[in-house]
Write a protein that holds these residues in place. Structure first.
Motif, PDB file in Angstrom:
ATOM      1  N   SER A 135     -10.709 -36.294  30.226  1.00  0.00           N
ATOM      2  CA  SER A 135     -10.700 -36.149  28.954  1.00  0.00           C
ATOM      3  C   SER A 135      -9.694 -37.470  28.021  1.00  0.00           C
ATOM      4  N   LEU A 136      -8.691 -37.629  28.543  1.00  0.00           N
ATOM      5  CA  LEU A 136      -7.756 -38.304  27.718  1.00  0.00           C
ATOM      6  C   LEU A 136      -7.850 -39.443  28.039  1.00  0.00           C
ATOM      7  N   LEU A 137      -8.496 -40.228  28.806  1.00  0.00           N
ATOM      8  CA  LEU A 137      -8.967 -41.667  29.694  1.00  0.00           C
ATOM      9  C   LEU A 137      -9.980 -41.724  28.087  1.00  0.00           C
ATOM     10  N   THR A 138     -10.810 -40.683  28.362  1.00  0.00           N
ATOM     11  CA  THR A 138     -12.457 -41.524  27.828  1.00  0.00           C
ATOM     12  C   THR A 138     -11.923 -41.963  26.127  1.00  0.00           C
ATOM     13  N   CYS A 139     -10.852 -40.874  25.721  1.00  0.00           N
ATOM     14  CA  CYS A 139     -10.636 -40.714  24.090  1.00  0.00           C
ATOM     15  C   CYS A 139      -9.680 -41.484  23.707  1.00  0.00           C
ATOM     16  N   SER A 140      -9.057 -42.081  25.043  1.00  0.00           N
ATOM     17  CA  SER A 140      -8.148 -43.854  25.143  1.00  0.00           C
ATOM     18  C   SER A 140      -8.345 -44.448  24.597  1.00  0.00           C
ATOM     19  N   ILE A 141      -9.707 -44.864  25.614  1.00  0.00           N
ATOM     20  CA  ILE A 141     -10.784 -45.884  25.526  1.00  0.00           C
ATOM     21  C   ILE A 141     -11.508 -46.021  24.359  1.00  0.00           C
ATOM     22  N   GLY A 142     -12.167 -44.784  24.497  1.00  0.00           N
ATOM     23  CA  GLY A 142     -13.230 -44.558  23.174  1.00  0.00           C
ATOM     24  C   GLY A 142     -13.712 -45.903  21.720  1.00  0.00           C
ATOM     25  N   PRO A 143     -12.486 -45.123  21.144  1.00  0.00           N
ATOM     26  CA  PRO A 143     -12.748 -45.926  19.754  1.00  0.00           C
ATOM     27  C   PRO A 143     -12.527 -47.020  19.824  1.00  0.00           C
ATOM     28  N   TRP A 144     -11.745 -47.762  20.994  1.00  0.00           N
ATOM     29  CA  TRP A 144     -11.969 -49.079  20.631  1.00  0.00           C
ATOM     30  C   TRP A 144     -12.194 -50.421  22.037  1.00  0.00           C
ATOM     31  N   VAL A 145     -14.112 -49.364  22.065  1.00  0.00           N
ATOM     32  CA  VAL A 145     -14.313 -50.835  22.978  1.00  0.00           C
ATOM     33  C   VAL A 145     -16.316 -50.005  22.559  1.00  0.00           C
ATOM     34  N   SER A 146     -16.780 -50.480  22.508  1.00  0.00           N
ATOM     35  CA  SER A 146     -18.046 -50.470  22.337  1.00  0.00           C
ATOM     36  C   SER A 146     -18.734 -49.090  22.830  1.00  0.00           C
ATOM     37  N   TYR A 147     -20.157 -48.576  22.373  1.00  0.00           N
ATOM     38  CA  TYR A 147     -20.353 -47.835  23.128  1.00  0.00           C
ATOM     39  C   TYR A 147     -20.496 -48.239  24.536  1.00  0.00           C
ATOM     40  N   LYS A 148     -21.933 -49.429  24.875  1.00  0.00           N
ATOM     41  CA  LYS A 148     -22.615 -48.975  26.236  1.00  0.00           C
ATOM     42  C   LYS A 148     -21.107 -49.211  26.635  1.00  0.00           C
ATOM     43  N   VAL A 149     -19.533 -50.129  26.122  1.00  0.00           N
ATOM     44  CA  VAL A 149     -18.469 -50.851  27.715  1.00  0.00           C
ATOM     45  C   VAL A 149     -18.463 -49.178  28.065  1.00  0.00           C
ATOM     46  N   LEU A 150     -18.076 -47.996  26.945  1.00  0.00           N
ATOM     47  CA  LEU A 150     -17.296 -46.682  27.810  1.00  0.00           C
ATOM     48  C   LEU A 150     -18.284 -46.127  28.443  1.00  0.00           C
ATOM     49  N   ALA A 151     -19.402 -46.340  28.121  1.00  0.00           N
ATOM     50  CA  ALA A 151     -20.934 -45.872  29.449  1.00  0.00           C
ATOM     51  C   ALA A 151     -20.282 -46.671  30.783  1.00  0.00           C
ATOM     52  N   MET A 152     -20.485 -47.705  30.193  1.00  0.00           N
ATOM     53  CA  MET A 152     -20.173 -48.216  31.885  1.00  0.00           C
ATOM     54  C   MET A 152     -18.775 -48.042  32.782  1.00  0.00           C
ATOM     55  N   ILE A 153     -17.630 -47.859  32.106  1.00  0.00           N
ATOM     56  CA  ILE A 153     -16.648 -46.965  32.522  1.00  0.00           C
ATOM     57  C   ILE A 153     -16.999 -45.873  33.079  1.00  0.00           C
ATOM     58  N   LEU A 154     -17.250 -45.148  32.409  1.00  0.00           N
ATOM     59  CA  LEU A 154     -17.951 -43.395  32.340  1.00  0.00           C
ATOM     60  C   LEU A 154     -18.331 -43.230  33.481  1.00  0.00           C
ATOM     61  N   LEU A 155     -19.745 -44.545  34.159  1.00  0.00           N
ATOM     62  CA  LEU A 155     -20.394 -44.452  35.001  1.00  0.00           C
ATOM     63  C   LEU A 155     -19.254 -44.827  36.356  1.00  0.00           C
ATOM     64  N   ALA A 156     -18.627 -45.701  35.856  1.00  0.00           N
ATOM     65  CA  ALA A 156     -17.529 -45.887  37.267  1.00  0.00           C
ATOM     66  C   ALA A 156     -16.803 -44.620  38.450  1.00  0.00           C
ATOM     67  N   ILE A 157     -16.142 -44.061  37.069  1.00  0.00           N
ATOM     68  CA  ILE A 157     -16.137 -43.030  37.548  1.00  0.00           C
ATOM     69  C   ILE A 157     -16.145 -42.042  38.755  1.00  0.00           C
ATOM     70  N   PRO A 158     -17.971 -42.017  38.597  1.00  0.00           N
ATOM     71  CA  PRO A 158     -18.274 -40.781  39.807  1.00  0.00           C
ATOM     72  C   PRO A 158     -18.465 -42.135  40.889  1.00  0.00           C
ATOM     73  N   ILE A 159     -18.608 -43.347  40.784  1.00  0.00           N
ATOM     74  CA  ILE A 159     -19.120 -44.000  41.234  1.00  0.00           C
ATOM     75  C   ILE A 159     -17.531 -44.117  43.015  1.00  0.00           C
ATOM     76  N   LEU A 160     -16.425 -44.303  41.925  1.00  0.00           N
ATOM     77  CA  LEU A 160     -15.211 -44.080  42.666  1.00  0.00           C
ATOM     78  C   LEU A 160     -14.851 -42.998  43.630  1.00  0.00           C
ATOM     79  N   PHE A 161     -15.585 -41.792  42.894  1.00  0.00           N
ATOM     80  CA  PHE A 161     -15.078 -40.450  43.752  1.00  0.00           C
ATOM     81  C   PHE A 161     -16.184 -40.685  44.808  1.00  0.00           C
ATOM     82  N   LEU A 162     -17.511 -40.761  45.319  1.00  0.00           N
ATOM     83  CA  LEU A 162     -17.532 -41.331  45.815  1.00  0.00           C
ATOM     84  C   LEU A 162     -17.351 -42.363  47.600  1.00  0.00           C
ATOM     85  N   ALA A 163     -17.259 -42.678  46.644  1.00  0.00           N
ATOM     86  CA  ALA A 163     -17.254 -44.441  47.907  1.00  0.00           C
ATOM     87  C   ALA A 163     -15.352 -43.774  48.128  1.00  0.00           C
ATOM     88  N   SER A 164     -14.706 -42.855  48.039  1.00  0.00           N
ATOM     89  CA  SER A 164     -13.509 -42.201  48.309  1.00  0.00           C
ATOM     90  C   SER A 164     -13.487 -40.585  48.698  1.00  0.00           C
TER      91      SER A 164
END
Length: 476
Positions: A135-164
């Motif tokens: 939650s902190l990561l999302t709220c620290s990034i969200g206000p200063w990036v666009s809607y789509k950039v935030l969604a792409m960043i959040l999409l990367a997290i479960p992908i990283l989880f699968l890879a590890s």
């Protein structure tokens, strides 16, 4: 669990932007009612997830089930990324909620089954801490990036989880329950940092697991080293597991956990965090609402980390008592402030009070009530009913969360936000008495000792029997 936190954090940081007609670069704009449905539909999805989590974790394993939850996160964030209608966004939030439900059901099972007794509480607490991290990561990034950039960043997290996480082994308890003893030894060796799966320490640990999984709670054999010894592993259907859940000890454990989960939801923490930015804008706190939100989340994360660091030393009960009573006081202060403001009293002199009060509330809430119920799910229930217990708890949590989050805005609009926070405050006071009267101390205790405490036996008798029967103690 960080991916779970991003699901909640996205609402906190994006809801006000989606409902603001002045915000540019958004794929669509929502009404206040549609915004409340965005919050509530996530909760509905989190009630569907436990059914999948409990069934699949017992059939295919905890590891595969956790990896499946990432699949739901990936699909959900892809829909959020390419959304063009409100209906699509609703579907995305339901899918993300399913991932949340699976994670909350399966994670405590996996963690409690791979953790040693002396760090079990800390790892259980880490589950909730990592939700705050997301939650902190999302709220620290969200206000200063666009809607789509935030969604792409959040999409990367479960992908990283699968890879590890794909490189981690299955829970040794699950493997042993399926008769896959060689793999169970390899899993135990991995988590204990032992190179040889045939090491005597691994074999001893496997024996304890087999005892815990057998019909009478102990593994009966003529020789623990004989290749011809036999074992009966309980294989329960869902109906049988549900019956087991209503045995006296398990029923008491279920009531305790449900009571704490109810206290979590009725403390208003979930609703407050989802509407945090909106609350601060309404209160005109005098500082940027995005900054205030980040500060509150950061303090909550630090408080959760404090709980993780102190839970094995301070114990579960003391932290829960401090947490519930502290939450009662801070919510009462916030309710009084909002009441005075609604009645036209000039509160500009203490305009920053809501931020300070919510920060103190986060300290109180996260040090116990916000983090420890997840740890207790893994400690109070036997292995064979953890799945169904976790499912029922998550469904109850989701149902109550849906009602609270939906009524939060309705009651706040009709009777004033202070009415809601008075109710939240009284709920935390009742939770304090629940902890004092019913919650047992599980710090450093084996599963067998915890079951004896749930049965109402005296602590001195439990400790005496444990000393006399030490080889038979089973840590689940």
């Amino acid at each position: 669990m960080a991916a779970v936190g991003t699901v909640y954090g996205w609402t906190t940081t994006s809801l006000s932007r989606l409902t603001s007609k002045e915000e540019k670069g958004m794929p669509l704009h929502l009404t206040d009612d549609e915004g409340s449905w965005i919050v509530s539909l996530t909760v509905i999805g989190s009630m569907i997830g436990p059914f999948l989590g409990a069934c699949l974790a017992d059939r295919f394993g905890r590891k595969r089930c956790l990896m499946l939850s990432s699949g739901f996160f990936i699909l959900g964030w892809l829909l959020v990324l390419f959304v063009n209608t409100v209906a699509t966004l609703y579907v995305a939030r339901v899918i993300l909620g399913i991932g949340v439900g699976i994670s909350y059901t399966t994670n405590p099972m996996y963690v409690s089954e791979v953790a040693d007794t002396n760090i079990r509480g800390a790892l259980g607490t880490l589950i909730a801490v990592n939700v705050f991290t997301g939650s902190l990561l999302t709220c620290s990034i969200g206000p200063w990036v666009s809607y789509k950039v935030l969604a792409m960043i959040l999409l990367a997290i479960p992908i990283l989880f699968l890879a590890s996480f794909i490189w981690f082994p299955e829970s040794p308890y699950f493997l042993a329950s399926k008769g896959r003893r060689t793999e169970a030894c390899e899993s135990l060796a991995f988590f204990k940092g032992i190179r040889d799966p045939n090491d005597p320490e691994v074999k001893r640990e496997l024996t304890l697991i087999l005892r815990a999984l057998s019909k009478q709670g102990s593994y009966r054999s003529q020789s623990s080293t004989s290749p011809t010894h036999s074992m009966e592993i309980i294989k329960h259907t869902w109906l049988a597991k549900l019956r087991m859940l209503f045995l006296p000890n398990n029923l008491k454990a279920l009531c305790i956990v449900l009571g704490l989960i109810a206290a979590q939801q009725l403390s208003g923490n979930f609703s407050t965090m989802q509407y945090l930015e909106v609350l601060f804008k309404r209160a005109a706190v005098g500082i940027d609402s995005n900054i205030a939100t980040i500060v509150v989340l950061a303090v909550g994360l630090v408080s959760g980390a404090m709980s993780m660091a102190t839970v094995e030393g301070a114990g579960r009960r003391p932290l829960l008592m401090i947490s519930t009573f502290g939450s009662f006081l801070t919510l009462a202060v916030l309710a009084i402030y909002l009441m005075l403001e609604s009645k036209g009293v000039n509160v500009s002199a203490v305009g920053v009070l809501p931020v300070v009060d919510v920060i103190v509330f986060q300290v109180a809430f996260q040090i116990g009530l916000g983090t420890l119920p997840n740890a207790l799910i893994g400690e109070l229930f036997p292995t064979e009913v953890k799945g169904v217990a976790g499912a029922l708890v998550t469904i109850f949590d989701g149902t109550l969360g849906f009602v609270v989050s939906k009524l939060y805005q309705v009651i706040g609009d009709s009777l004033g936000p202070f009415t809601v926070y008075y109710f939240f405050s009284i709920s935390c006071l009742l939770a304090f008495f629940l902890v004092v009267v019913f919650v047992p101390e599980t710090r450093g205790r084996t599963y067998r000792e915890i079951q004896a405490l749930l049965a109402g036996e005296r602590l001195s008798d439990v400790e005496e029997r444990s000393r006399n029967d030490a080889p038979e103690n089973i840590s689940v």
